[in-house]
Design an enzyme around this catalytic site. Structure first.
Site, PDB file in Angstrom:
ATOM      1  N   SER A 143       0.831  -1.206   0.000  1.00 39.31           N
ATOM      2  CA  SER A 143       0.000   0.000   0.000  1.00 39.31           C
ATOM      3  C   SER A 143       0.872   1.265   0.000  1.00 39.31           C
ATOM      4  CB  SER A 143      -0.959  -0.052   1.191  1.00 39.31           C
ATOM      5  OG  SER A 143      -2.003   0.892   1.036  1.00 39.31           O
ATOM      6  N   ASP A 155      -9.936  -5.771  -3.955  1.00 40.52           N
ATOM      7  CA  ASP A 155      -9.394  -4.559  -3.334  1.00 40.52           C
ATOM      8  C   ASP A 155     -10.228  -3.330  -3.708  1.00 40.52           C
ATOM      9  OD1 ASP A 155      -7.801  -2.537  -2.277  1.00 40.52           O
ATOM     10  OD2 ASP A 155      -5.925  -3.434  -2.961  1.00 40.52           O
ATOM     11  N   HIS A 184      -7.387  -5.884   0.114  1.00 45.21           N
ATOM     12  CA  HIS A 184      -6.213  -5.004   0.176  1.00 45.21           C
ATOM     13  C   HIS A 184      -5.056  -5.589   0.992  1.00 45.21           C
ATOM     14  CE1 HIS A 184      -4.323  -1.145  -0.495  1.00 45.21           C
ATOM     15  NE2 HIS A 184      -4.114  -0.966   0.794  1.00 45.21           N
TER      16      HIS A 184
END
Length: 261
Positions: free
Chosen positions: A83, A208, A236
């Site tokens: 991320s 996601d 995610h």
């Protein structure tokens, strides 16, 4: 200069640095450490301002990348970022082409914000999170964690695991969190990554909601030498919801590109 918290584990010849995402800390990797520690020497860090790496001002992406790289116990490594950590790892790989063995991004995008013909998070949503952090810090962090697991069969358990990671260490300040959101809202490394010299692996979750799976196909076209894998039932945080599949895939991809020592 303030010191970052680093932890080194494992006995593999290949060094793998793991960079966590927004709001979290190095404990987020617990589910895959035992699965990877015989293959890699793992270097876990709390990013500046997060977890046990307190006392840092709000940093730009470049400043954060420079601090992390300068204090890394082993620089000649595979750099993996999840991320927000994917942006940090990408910046490090771009700035240190002679040191980084490979770049791996997990549920990450070189441009998190949605633009015309580019899928992502609407910039006003990220701006809204910044405002909400000031109004209700804990509720906003919880909401962001829930978004990361939405749609998976184990969503409730995964959110609980992420929340436990956050609460296990000192919380980042509102300023640090807002600084991270600002990086997600404004950074765009799409063009710069076309010049990347090292092997580049991209891993995604099909479900996601923060990094849409369409990003994978768009980047496949932009970076034809960069393999991508989409975990069909993950969102995610694929390394939390599917640790076995994630670890096996990571090893296979590294072997395919001959980046294991």
């Amino acid at each position: 200069m303030n010191k970052l918290y680093w932890q080194t584990l494992g006995e593999g010849k290949t060094h793998l640095v793991l960079l966590h995402g927004w709001g979290l800390n190095a404990q987020v990797w617990q589910s895959i450490i035992t699965r990877l520690s015989s293959h890699f020497t793992l270097h876990l860090v709390d990013l500046p301002g997060y977890g046990r790496s307190q006392g840092f001002p709000v940093l730009t992406l470049k400043e954060m990348a420079d601090i992390v790289f300068s204090q890394a116990p082993e620089k000649k490594a595979i750099w993996l970022g999840w991320s927000l950590g994917g942006l940090v790892a990408s910046r490090i790989a771009l700035d240190n082409p002679n040191n980084v063995r490979a770049l791996i991004t997990v549920a990450s995008s070189p441009c998190f914000a949605a633009h015309e013909a580019w899928p992502g998070i609407k910039p006003d949503v990220l701006k809204g999170f910044e405002q909400q952090l000031s109004d209700n810090f804990h509720r906003t962090v919880e909401r962001f964690l829930a978004l990361q697991t939405l749609g998976t069969q184990s969503a409730r358990e995964d959110t609980k695991a992420l929340k436990a990671v956050v609460l296990a260490q000192p919380l980042p300040s509102v300023e640090t969190l807002n600084g991270g959101l600002e990086i997600l809202r404004t950074e765009d490394l799409r063009e710069q990554l076309t010049t990347l010299c090292c092997p580049f692996i991209r891993l995604y979750g099909y479900l996601d909601g923060l990094v849409p799976r369409k990003v994978a196909a768009l980047l496949d076209a932009r970076y034809p030498d960069s393999p991508s894998v989409i975990f069909r039932h993950a969102a995610h945080a694929p390394f939390i919801s599917h640790p076995d599949e994630f670890s096996e895939t990571l090893l296979k991809q590294c072997e395919a590109l001959s980046i294991l020592a």
